[in-house]
Write a protein that holds these residues in place. Structure first.
Motif, short mmCIF file in Angstrom:
data_model
loop_
_atom_site.label_atom_id
_atom_site.label_comp_id
_atom_site.label_asym_id
_atom_site.label_seq_id
_atom_site.Cartn_x
_atom_site.Cartn_y
_atom_site.Cartn_z
N LYS A 195 0.47 -1.07 -0.13
CA LYS A 195 -0.54 0.19 0.48
C LYS A 195 1.04 0.96 0.05
O LYS A 195 0.70 2.39 -0.47
CB LYS A 195 -1.01 0.40 0.88
N LYS A 199 0.51 4.60 -2.55
CA LYS A 199 0.66 5.42 -2.13
C LYS A 199 1.15 6.98 -2.62
O LYS A 199 0.80 7.25 -3.07
CB LYS A 199 0.94 5.63 -0.48
N GLU A 215 -6.03 8.78 -8.41
CA GLU A 215 -7.07 8.01 -7.86
C GLU A 215 -7.10 5.98 -7.90
O GLU A 215 -7.05 5.43 -6.83
CB GLU A 215 -8.69 8.61 -8.58
N ALA A 218 -4.19 5.59 -5.70
CA ALA A 218 -4.63 6.03 -3.57
C ALA A 218 -6.06 5.37 -3.44
O ALA A 218 -5.90 4.49 -2.59
CB ALA A 218 -5.58 7.26 -4.10
N ALA A 219 -6.80 4.64 -4.16
CA ALA A 219 -8.00 3.12 -3.91
C ALA A 219 -6.58 1.84 -3.29
O ALA A 219 -7.59 1.73 -2.71
CB ALA A 219 -8.69 3.58 -5.05
N ALA A 221 -4.02 1.86 -2.55
CA ALA A 221 -3.46 2.76 -0.89
C ALA A 221 -4.51 2.01 0.30
O ALA A 221 -3.56 1.95 1.59
CB ALA A 221 -3.34 3.87 -1.48
N LYS A 222 -5.53 2.07 0.02
CA LYS A 222 -6.67 1.85 1.37
C LYS A 222 -6.76 0.54 1.51
O LYS A 222 -6.42 -0.32 0.93
CB LYS A 222 -7.52 2.43 0.93
#
Length: 222
Positions: A195, A199, A215, A218-219, A221-222
């Protein structure tokens, strides 16, 4: 302590502080490097420090750590190159247990000396190259020499995670966004579940104006 644990500990000791600062532009480090401003190496350690007085030892948080480190250094020549690398890593780790700056520098110099001895015998030793690169960059602030070592690692092993990560971080620091993206994309291809790498890419793509890819990562990385 096994070889993998020692390696992870040294990378942690070398860079936690610096990479925490870089997380705004890059990656929070849980596996690599201590604040670079917190450590400075001397060209040579004072010979007298080999023999530590009781007064010196009273200034050390854990005097056994210093004695153990010197013992590891003294015995290293009798072991294999891999074991010498392990000893160098262990010595640097033991230095973190000491609260006397002069003696810390003595142990750091011993650790570096062992890495150099290994490279004299085996110029392609990836662990020694990686660790010396960190010493050059974050302890001596000799970025050019350190980058040269990291690039040598990549020449020998194009998928070397430690070298790719450090080169990626240095690219972020120097504002070379495209190079940083290239290196972190490589890291993501090797470790798609990491992750922190996603990020970094989200931040880098956002900085580069590519909101769609930003995006996406970022998704992930969650």
């Amino acid at each position: 302590m096994n070889k993998r644990s020692l390696q992870q500990l040294l990378w942690l000791l070398f860079g936690v502080g610096l990479l925490t600062l870089l997380v705004i532009a890059g990656r929070n480090t849980s596996t690599q490097l201590v604040k670079k401003e917190a450590v400075q190496t001397q060209d040579a350690a004072p010979e007298k420090s080999e023999s530590v007085s009781d007064a010196d030892l009273s200034d050390i948080e854990k005097p056994d750590a210093y004695k153990k480190a010197l013992q590891l250094f003294a015995e290293a020549e009798n072991h294999s190159l891999d074991e010498q690398v392990d000893a160098a890593i262990a010595i640097d780790s033991l230095a973190s247990l000491i609260n006397n700056e002069e003696l810390i520098k003595v142990l750091q110099s011993k650790s570096e000396e062992l890495f150099l001895i290994v490279l004299e015998k085996d110029p392609k030793n990836l662990e020694a190259l990686n660790n010396l690169a960190l010493v050059d960059i974050y302890r001596k602030e000799d970025v050019m020499t350190g980058v040269g070592r990291l690039k040598k690692v990549i020449e020998l092993d194009k998928n070397n995670e430690n070298a790719l990560f450090q080169l990626g971080i240095l690219s972020i620091k120097s504002g070379q966004t495209e190079k940083a993206i290239e290196r972190f994309e490589k890291l993501v291809s090797l470790h798609p579940q990491n992750k922190e790498y996603h990020k970094n890419l989200a931040l880098l793509y956002n900085q580069n104006g590519d909101t769609q890819k930003a995006e996406k990562h970022a998704a992930l990385a969650k």
